[in-house]
Design a protein around this motif. Structure first.
Motif: not given
Length: 414
Positions: A305-314
């Motif tokens: 999830r950290r690797e995809h953090r930007a998309g998840i946060v958005a």
């Protein structure tokens, strides 16, 4: 702790303390009853340490120069002539004025120390030695004396002679460099963090030394450094750097080791959200009626999830903008998802649950009332009720020094 209502009405708006629960001074905790502490400190760190000891029952004799503790002059704001920064860290104490520049003042202090269990100072090492108030000079006065020094950099080393304040210690520690938004300048923590942490460390070490003395009869030299206390606060960050070589940078608090652990905007007010486990991750998306998103294989672990953090946060941010904070917090509470408001100081001070647990109150001591922030520690279902309001300058000089004279006379007559 009694929770009567303090004064209400129009005055309450101008004086927020009038809206606090009203608590009468009482004995409170008695764990250190019979322990006498001579407090030579000023400002915040040392007074906070000795106030913590007093909250557990110790008698604290606060020695002040004729002009008083520095913090007495830190204002405005003042309440009935007393600086509120001083009031925050000096309840339960007896104020005695002594001029330690004079031989008589130092002689009276030495007689006080001869009957004390603990001495706490925040004077630099060279000043301690100059006045004869260092550990080597004082331990002959009292067998088992516990001597606590709170300085900027410790009693030894190349920096021992340097003066310091909370701000200086925060800069040394690294906390300022990682506090604030990415594009901002380094920022100090919005409270005297190094002072408060060092004060807690001093109180904790004193308690350990008092416990050990029961078995050994020996005193101790306790050396507390503002810089070291503040730096230890960064243990998790420093450990991560030492193991990975990655130097933390300012990000506005969005770079936690936990993938989703930050603030978000809602339709009205911001909130904090912490998705710290796989189970919480799934519960969060179930609460949003998107369980399939949580189950995607690329989000199977926190590391992924950290690797995809930007998309998840958005995606989270878009969802949270559709409702107000209160509605989201109620939903997350039912779903057992860690979330909370970002309170202002006034909102914290009037938080009904914190007041009910005794953290904020107006202390009534005779005809004096002083707003206080409680110990926040509960033992056997009780928290500490202060014995006395923060003292006026020299309020107890006659009482304490008179007792010294009486004791000396009795000793001579005997």
């Amino acid at each position: 702790m009694e929770l009567d209502t303090a004064v209400a009405g129009p005055e309450a708006a101008a004086s927020p303390w009038r809206r606090l629960p009203l608590v009468d001074a009482a004995p409170g905790f008695r764990h250190f009853e019979g322990i006498r502490v001579v407090d030579l400190t000023t400002s915040v760190a040392g007074p906070y340490a000795t106030m913590l000891l007093s909250d557990f029952g110790a008698e604290v004799i606060k020695i002040e120069r004729p002009s008083g503790d520095d913090a007495r002059h830190w204002g405005p704001p003042f309440l009935e002539g007393q600086a509120l920064w001083f009031s925050a860290v000096n309840r339960n104490k007896k104020s005695v004025v002594l001029d330690l520049v004079t031989a008589d003042g130092r002689a009276q202090l030495r007689r006080l120390i001869a009957g004390a269990d603990v001495v706490v100072t925040n004077q630099p090492p060279d000043v301690q030695r100059k006045l004869g108030l260092d550990y080597d000079s004082l331990r002959s006065l009292r067998e088992g004396l516990i001597f606590v020094a709170i300085t900027g950099f410790g009693l030894e080393g190349a920096r021992a002679g340097l003066t310091s304040y909370d701000l200086i210690a925060e800069g040394y520690s690294g906390i300022m460099d990682i506090t604030g938004a990415a594009e901002s300048a380094p920022q100090k923590v919005g409270a005297p963090a190094a002072d408060m942490l060092a004060g807690q460390d001093a109180a904790m070490a004193t308690m350990a030394a008092l416990y050990a003395r029961q078995n050994t009869g020996k005193g101790a030299l306790i050396d507390i450094s503002l810089v070291e206390s503040m730096t230890r606060f960064l243990s998790c960050r420093i450990s991560s750097y030492l193991g990975s070589g990655e130097v933390p940078e300012r990000t506005g608090g969005t770079d936690s080791v936990i993938a989703i652990y930050q603030s978000f905007e809602t339709a009205d007010e911001p909130l904090n959200l912490g998705l710290g486990s796989d189970a919480i991750w799934r519960r969060f998306w179930a609460a949003l009626n998107e369980p399939d998103y949580a189950a995607r294989p690329e989000f199977a672990s926190n590391a992924e999830r950290r690797e995809h953090r930007a998309g998840i946060v958005a995606r989270i941010q878009r969802a949270l903008l559709t409702r107000g904070r209160a509605e989201w917090l109620a939903l997350f509470a039912r779903a057992r998802v860690p979330a909370g408001p970002i309170n202002r100081v006034d909102q914290v001070a009037h938080d009904a649950e914190l007041q009910a647990r005794g953290l904020f109150f107006a202390l009534r001591d005779g005809d004096r009332i002083s707003p206080q922030i409680g110990l926040g520690i509960h033992i056997d279902g009780k928290t500490a009720t202060p014995r006395a309001a923060p003292p006026e300058l020299g309020q107890h000089s006659a009482e304490v020094l008179g007792n010294l004279s009486d004791h000396k006379k009795e000793h001579r007559d005997g």
